[in-house]
Design a protein around this motif. Sequence first.
Motif, PDB file in Angstrom:
ATOM      1  N   ILE A   1       7.321  36.963 -28.865  1.00 56.08           N
ATOM      2  CA  ILE A   1       8.246  36.336 -27.906  1.00 56.08           C
ATOM      3  C   ILE A   1       7.397  35.831 -26.740  1.00 56.08           C
ATOM      4  O   ILE A   1       6.583  36.592 -26.198  1.00 56.08           O
ATOM      5  CB  ILE A   1       9.298  37.357 -27.394  1.00 56.08           C
TER       6      ILE A   1
ATOM      7  N   SER B   1       0.465  52.191 -22.550  1.00 54.95           N
ATOM      8  CA  SER B   1       0.018  51.492 -21.329  1.00 54.95           C
ATOM      9  C   SER B   1      -0.902  50.342 -21.703  1.00 54.95           C
ATOM     10  O   SER B   1      -1.329  50.227 -22.858  1.00 54.95           O
ATOM     11  CB  SER B   1      -0.760  52.466 -20.426  1.00 54.95           C
TER      12      SER B   1
ATOM     13  N   LEU C   1       6.048  42.547 -21.443  1.00 55.18           N
ATOM     14  CA  LEU C   1       5.082  41.960 -22.379  1.00 55.18           C
ATOM     15  C   LEU C   1       5.508  40.558 -22.754  1.00 55.18           C
ATOM     16  O   LEU C   1       4.708  39.702 -23.078  1.00 55.18           O
ATOM     17  CB  LEU C   1       5.014  42.813 -23.648  1.00 55.18           C
TER      18      LEU C   1
ATOM     19  N   GLU D   1      -2.671  43.538 -34.912  1.00 62.33           N
ATOM     20  CA  GLU D   1      -2.206  42.247 -34.373  1.00 62.33           C
ATOM     21  C   GLU D   1      -2.264  41.101 -35.379  1.00 62.33           C
ATOM     22  O   GLU D   1      -1.316  40.343 -35.515  1.00 62.33           O
ATOM     23  CB  GLU D   1      -2.929  41.817 -33.075  1.00 62.33           C
TER      24      GLU D   1
ATOM     25  N   ARG E   1     -11.245  46.479 -33.484  1.00 63.55           N
ATOM     26  CA  ARG E   1      -9.872  47.010 -33.551  1.00 63.55           C
ATOM     27  C   ARG E   1      -9.656  47.735 -34.895  1.00 63.55           C
ATOM     28  O   ARG E   1      -9.100  48.820 -34.946  1.00 63.55           O
ATOM     29  CB  ARG E   1      -8.875  45.856 -33.389  1.00 63.55           C
TER      30      ARG E   1
ATOM     31  N   TYR F   1      -1.290  36.369 -25.452  1.00 62.87           N
ATOM     32  CA  TYR F   1       0.169  36.395 -25.645  1.00 62.87           C
ATOM     33  C   TYR F   1       0.884  37.374 -24.720  1.00 62.87           C
ATOM     34  O   TYR F   1       2.104  37.402 -24.662  1.00 62.87           O
ATOM     35  CB  TYR F   1       0.474  36.799 -27.105  1.00 62.87           C
TER      36      TYR F   1
ATOM     37  N   ARG G   1      -1.661  48.456 -32.936  1.00 66.69           N
ATOM     38  CA  ARG G   1      -1.415  47.342 -33.860  1.00 66.69           C
ATOM     39  C   ARG G   1      -2.701  46.571 -34.089  1.00 66.69           C
ATOM     40  O   ARG G   1      -3.422  46.308 -33.113  1.00 66.69           O
ATOM     41  CB  ARG G   1      -0.362  46.403 -33.269  1.00 66.69           C
TER      42      ARG G   1
END
Length: 355
Positions: free
Chosen positions: A230, A104, A304, A159, A179, A65, A157
Amino acid sequence: MAKNFEGISSMSRQELCELIDYYKNNDPTELFAAADAVRQQYYGKKVYFRGLIEFSNYCKNGCYYCGIRNGNKNAVRYRLSPQEILECCEKGHKLGFRTFVLQSGEDLYYTDDIMCKIITEIKSRFPDSAVTLSIGEKSKETYERYFEAGADRYLLRHETALDDHYAKLHPKNLSLENRKQCLFNLKEIGFQVGAGFMVGSPYQTTENLAADLEFLRELQPHMVGIGPFIPHKDTIFAHEKAGSVKLTLIMLALVRLMLPQALIPATTALGTADPLGREKGLKAGANVVMPNLSPVEHRSDYALYDNKICTGEEAAECLACLSRRIASAGYEPDFSRGDHCSIKFEYCFSRTGTN
Ligand code: SAM
Ligand code: FES
């Protein structure tokens, strides 16, 4: 009929799904008002400012994404030197910021030694300020080194909290298990930790969102970042629909009710999806904004997603604009470190070395 959200901290996944679906299909005004009232119990009308420094858009990962994923040959890559990062902090400190968020892609140029030097230097020049890192998945040893160097907080995050959905958004070499483990490691080390997720990412179901709430309830993070997905033109999701602003606000409000003391940003993605998105976020329970301190010449390269806002303004202009917007929405801009309200003052001072 109004839905009862009182018992949110003990609801099953099925009950959470029903709550989310109910507000998707009905007017969520009462939910937003309840979330706003809960946040006011702990933080009043304060909205904490964090200075965001997007210091490199190189990334070794290929999240499907993300506009700065490694495979995107159209991305114009940049990285700031330690000196340039310090200059951003200097500028931010003069403007009144007392938290610097260093974000970053996963850029291997910044070895542990380089990162620790940057953190130490920021903390020694600005001992009254907090340093937040948002630089991805690292080993526990690396996180320990960052913490020893003086970093206070870490944003990562999760995600999405279910494996099958995670696998649809990420290449095989990235795992949800790792994660999540990173988040638990960060918490164990002593960081104030931020998790979070996108709303409306491709293939996301209501069950995914309910599982995100369950995971946050388990992790009990200090911060939660929630923004709409987005699309970015150079990703495989270029033609997917963006996440809904209403659903993002509903999730934000539910997180506020579930974690009353959390620090929750009204994100740039929310402001991109809707010109008044950030104000709406505050009214649904958010209490943080993160204006950009990165050099203007690189802002649009940290893309992003498409049409990201605030890429042309100098930091001082961003700050003035956001302060005005916050005040006119009825909230109070606050430039203190803005730690999670469970964190004791003495702890913060001992971490900054000033006490
Ligand atoms: N590399 C670090 C990491 O992995 O946590 C920090 C940078 S990463 C780009 C920051 C966040 O941007 C991600 O956690 C993701 O939720 C969000 N993001 C990436 N692509 C996005 C998109 N297309 N729409 C909305 N948010 C996006
Ligand atoms: Fe690494 Fe987005 S894929 S920051």
